[in-house]
Design an enzyme around this catalytic site. Structure first.
Site, mmCIF file in Angstrom:
data_model
loop_
_atom_site.group_PDB
_atom_site.id
_atom_site.type_symbol
_atom_site.label_atom_id
_atom_site.label_comp_id
_atom_site.label_asym_id
_atom_site.label_seq_id
_atom_site.Cartn_x
_atom_site.Cartn_y
_atom_site.Cartn_z
ATOM 1 C CG ASP A 1 9.342 -44.511 16.384
ATOM 2 O OD1 ASP A 1 10.381 -43.992 16.434
ATOM 3 O OD2 ASP A 1 8.476 -44.201 15.686
ATOM 4 C CB CYS B 1 2.851 -39.576 9.893
ATOM 5 S SG CYS B 1 3.927 -38.963 8.395
ATOM 6 C CD GLN C 1 9.984 -36.864 16.811
ATOM 7 O OE1 GLN C 1 10.633 -35.794 17.647
ATOM 8 N NE2 GLN C 1 9.641 -36.567 15.425
ATOM 9 C CE LYS D 1 11.610 -38.027 12.465
ATOM 10 N NZ LYS D 1 10.928 -37.040 12.096
ATOM 11 C CG HIS E 1 5.480 -41.788 12.498
ATOM 12 N ND1 HIS E 1 5.747 -42.431 11.233
ATOM 13 C CD2 HIS E 1 5.803 -40.482 12.474
ATOM 14 C CE1 HIS E 1 6.316 -41.472 10.243
ATOM 15 N NE2 HIS E 1 6.308 -40.403 10.881
HETATM 16 N N1 PMP Z 1 8.557 -42.519 14.269
HETATM 17 C C1 PMP Z 1 8.219 -41.140 14.819
HETATM 18 C C2 PMP Z 1 7.919 -40.946 16.070
HETATM 19 C C3 PMP Z 1 8.591 -39.851 14.201
HETATM 20 O O1 PMP Z 1 8.450 -38.714 14.582
HETATM 21 C C4 PMP Z 1 9.138 -39.941 12.833
HETATM 22 C C5 PMP Z 1 9.374 -39.007 11.961
HETATM 23 N N2 PMP Z 1 8.509 -37.987 11.818
HETATM 24 C C6 PMP Z 1 9.320 -41.467 12.190
HETATM 25 C C7 PMP Z 1 9.013 -42.452 13.088
HETATM 26 C C8 PMP Z 1 9.869 -41.601 10.915
HETATM 27 O O2 PMP Z 1 11.178 -41.157 10.657
HETATM 28 P P1 PMP Z 1 11.788 -41.255 9.260
HETATM 29 O O3 PMP Z 1 10.808 -40.558 8.264
HETATM 30 O O4 PMP Z 1 13.268 -40.565 9.386
HETATM 31 O O5 PMP Z 1 12.061 -42.900 8.751
#
Ligand code: PMP
Length: 408
Positions: A201, A366, A204, A227, A124
């Protein structure tokens, strides 16, 4: 026994009863944010109705109650991730802030020009851009782990990227764009064999499976509460105590000091408060605790098993659609399905299917580098949560076929 009382689960989520454009809502954008159970909504209400106060500096009843609830969630998160002790949990606004904390604190203290940070191609943007900022500023070198045609990280190539200058490996546990589950324990072993740390990270992964940071031997592990059925605005960073202890603060302010003096300088608070400057989102952190309690009352194994069943069901149905291609066909996947369809733009599909009450995500999620690797700018992404039903999946596939009928 992994049987799920789906009707009871759904009753916990009032939003699932609403309609969109006169159709029952089918919410399949759970990877962006999950919906919120009554226990979590009530936790937020209860906080503001009964014990809203600033924490840690109280000496009055409300402040004590708020502090106890807030610090109690540290222990909840610790147990949820099987961290060794509560002080290894730092509260943040979410995954993005957690990764930026590591980059700005650990990164600036430990990285020099020429040091290498290994980042997977399927990250991401929140696990790419903080390292690119350090690349510009400090002259670190970013090495990228390639991805094969199924959306699986090339472990051979990964091992070859590791070397004497490798300081950190950055990888997601589960890809939000592809659904791939990465073999973190193995990757951690390889990183550690080269004296490097590993930052995972988990945005997910935490919503879909049991996570054990000690078994994974992760040095840092980040996730977002929103999430995993929690409210927006709260998440956490796990860090091994010995590593956090050696890290400098990254933001200065109240809450993160033990003494401030112009004459004698400032002493910083102990871990984890050193990394929590300013007033945190107290209510949101407490409600994130309620969300993890909700998940654990249901049982994470039960949740995982149901989502895996739904993922298989949805995958089989989608595969039958003419011209539809699933992007990300790893053998180990979480309940995220990215796809493109010949002759129909993702954006058009997303807009039209919303008219039929179905919420999916379209775009680059993203994760532009990995989408570009697959030669696409955008995909449609359906991501499933524990409250989704086979009937919803069937209705989604039917709606998709109607939309494709209009577009092709
Ligand atoms: N890493 C991953 C794999 C994600 O799916 C997301 C959220 N789409 C994020 C990071 C970022 O999370 P947040 O916007 O809650 O900080």
């Amino acid at each position: 026994d992994l049987t799920l009382d789906l009707a009871a689960v759904r009753r916990d989520f009032p939003i699932l009863e609403r309609e969109v454009h006169g159709k029952p809502l089918i919410y399949l954008d759970n990877a962006a944010t999950s919906q919120t159970p009554v226990a979590v909504i009530d936790s937020l209400g209860d906080y503001y109705r009964r014990y809203n106060a600033n924490i840690h500096r109280g000496l009055h009843t409300l402040a004590d109650e708020a502090t106890a609830a807030f610090e109690g969630v540290r222990a909840t998160v610790q147990r949820h991730l099987n961290a060794f002790e509560p002080r290894e949990i730092v509260f943040t606004r979410g995954t993005t802030e957690a990764i930026n904390l590591v980059a700005n604190s650990w990164g600036r203290a430990n990285l020099r020009a020429g040091d290498e940070v290994v980042v997977s191609l399927m990250e991401h943007h929140s696990n790419i851009v903080p390292w690119q900022l350090l690349e510009r500023e400090l002259g670190i070198v970013i090495k990228v782990i390639p991805v094969d045609a199924r959306g699986v990280l090339d472990q051979q190539a990964y091992r070859e990227l590791l070397g004497e200058r490798t300081r950190l490996v950055c990888v997601n546990h589960v890809s939000n764009a592809l659904g791939t589950i990465n073999p973190i324990a193995e990757m951690a072993r390889d990183a550690h064999a080269h004296g490097a740390l590993i930052l995972v990270d988990g945005a997910q992964a935490v919503p879909h499976q049991a996570v054990d940071v000690q078994a994974l031997d992760a040095d840092f592990y980040a996730f977002s509460g929103h999430k995993v059925y929690g409210p927006l605005g709260a998440g956490a960073l796990y860090g091994k105590a010995s590593i956090l202890e050696a890290m400098p603060p990254w933001q200065g302010g109240g809450e993160m000091i033990s003494r401030v003096s112009f004459e004698r300088g400032t002493e910083f608070a102990a871990v984890p408060h050193r990394f929590e400057a300013g007033t945190p989102s107290v209510a949101d952190v407490i409600a994130m605790g309620a969300a993890l309690d909700w998940v654990n009352a249901l049982g994470i194994e039960r949740l995982s098993a149901w989502e895996q069943w739904l993922l298989d069901h949805a995958t089989q149905k989608l595969e039958r659609i003419d011209g539809l291609k699933i992007i990300g066909t790893a053998p180990q996947k979480a309940s995220v399905i990215s796809f493109v369809v010949d002759g129909a733009h993702a954006q058009d599909i997303g807009l039209l299917i919303d008219q039929l009450g179905v919420a999916i995500r379209t775009g680059h999620h993203c994760a532009q580098p990995v989408l570009n690797h697959f030669g696409v700018e955008a995909t449609c992404r359906a991501s499933l949560a524990v409250y989704n039903t086979p009937e919803e999946v069937d209705a989604f596939v039917e709606a998709l076929q109607r939309v494709l009928g209009m577009l092709r």
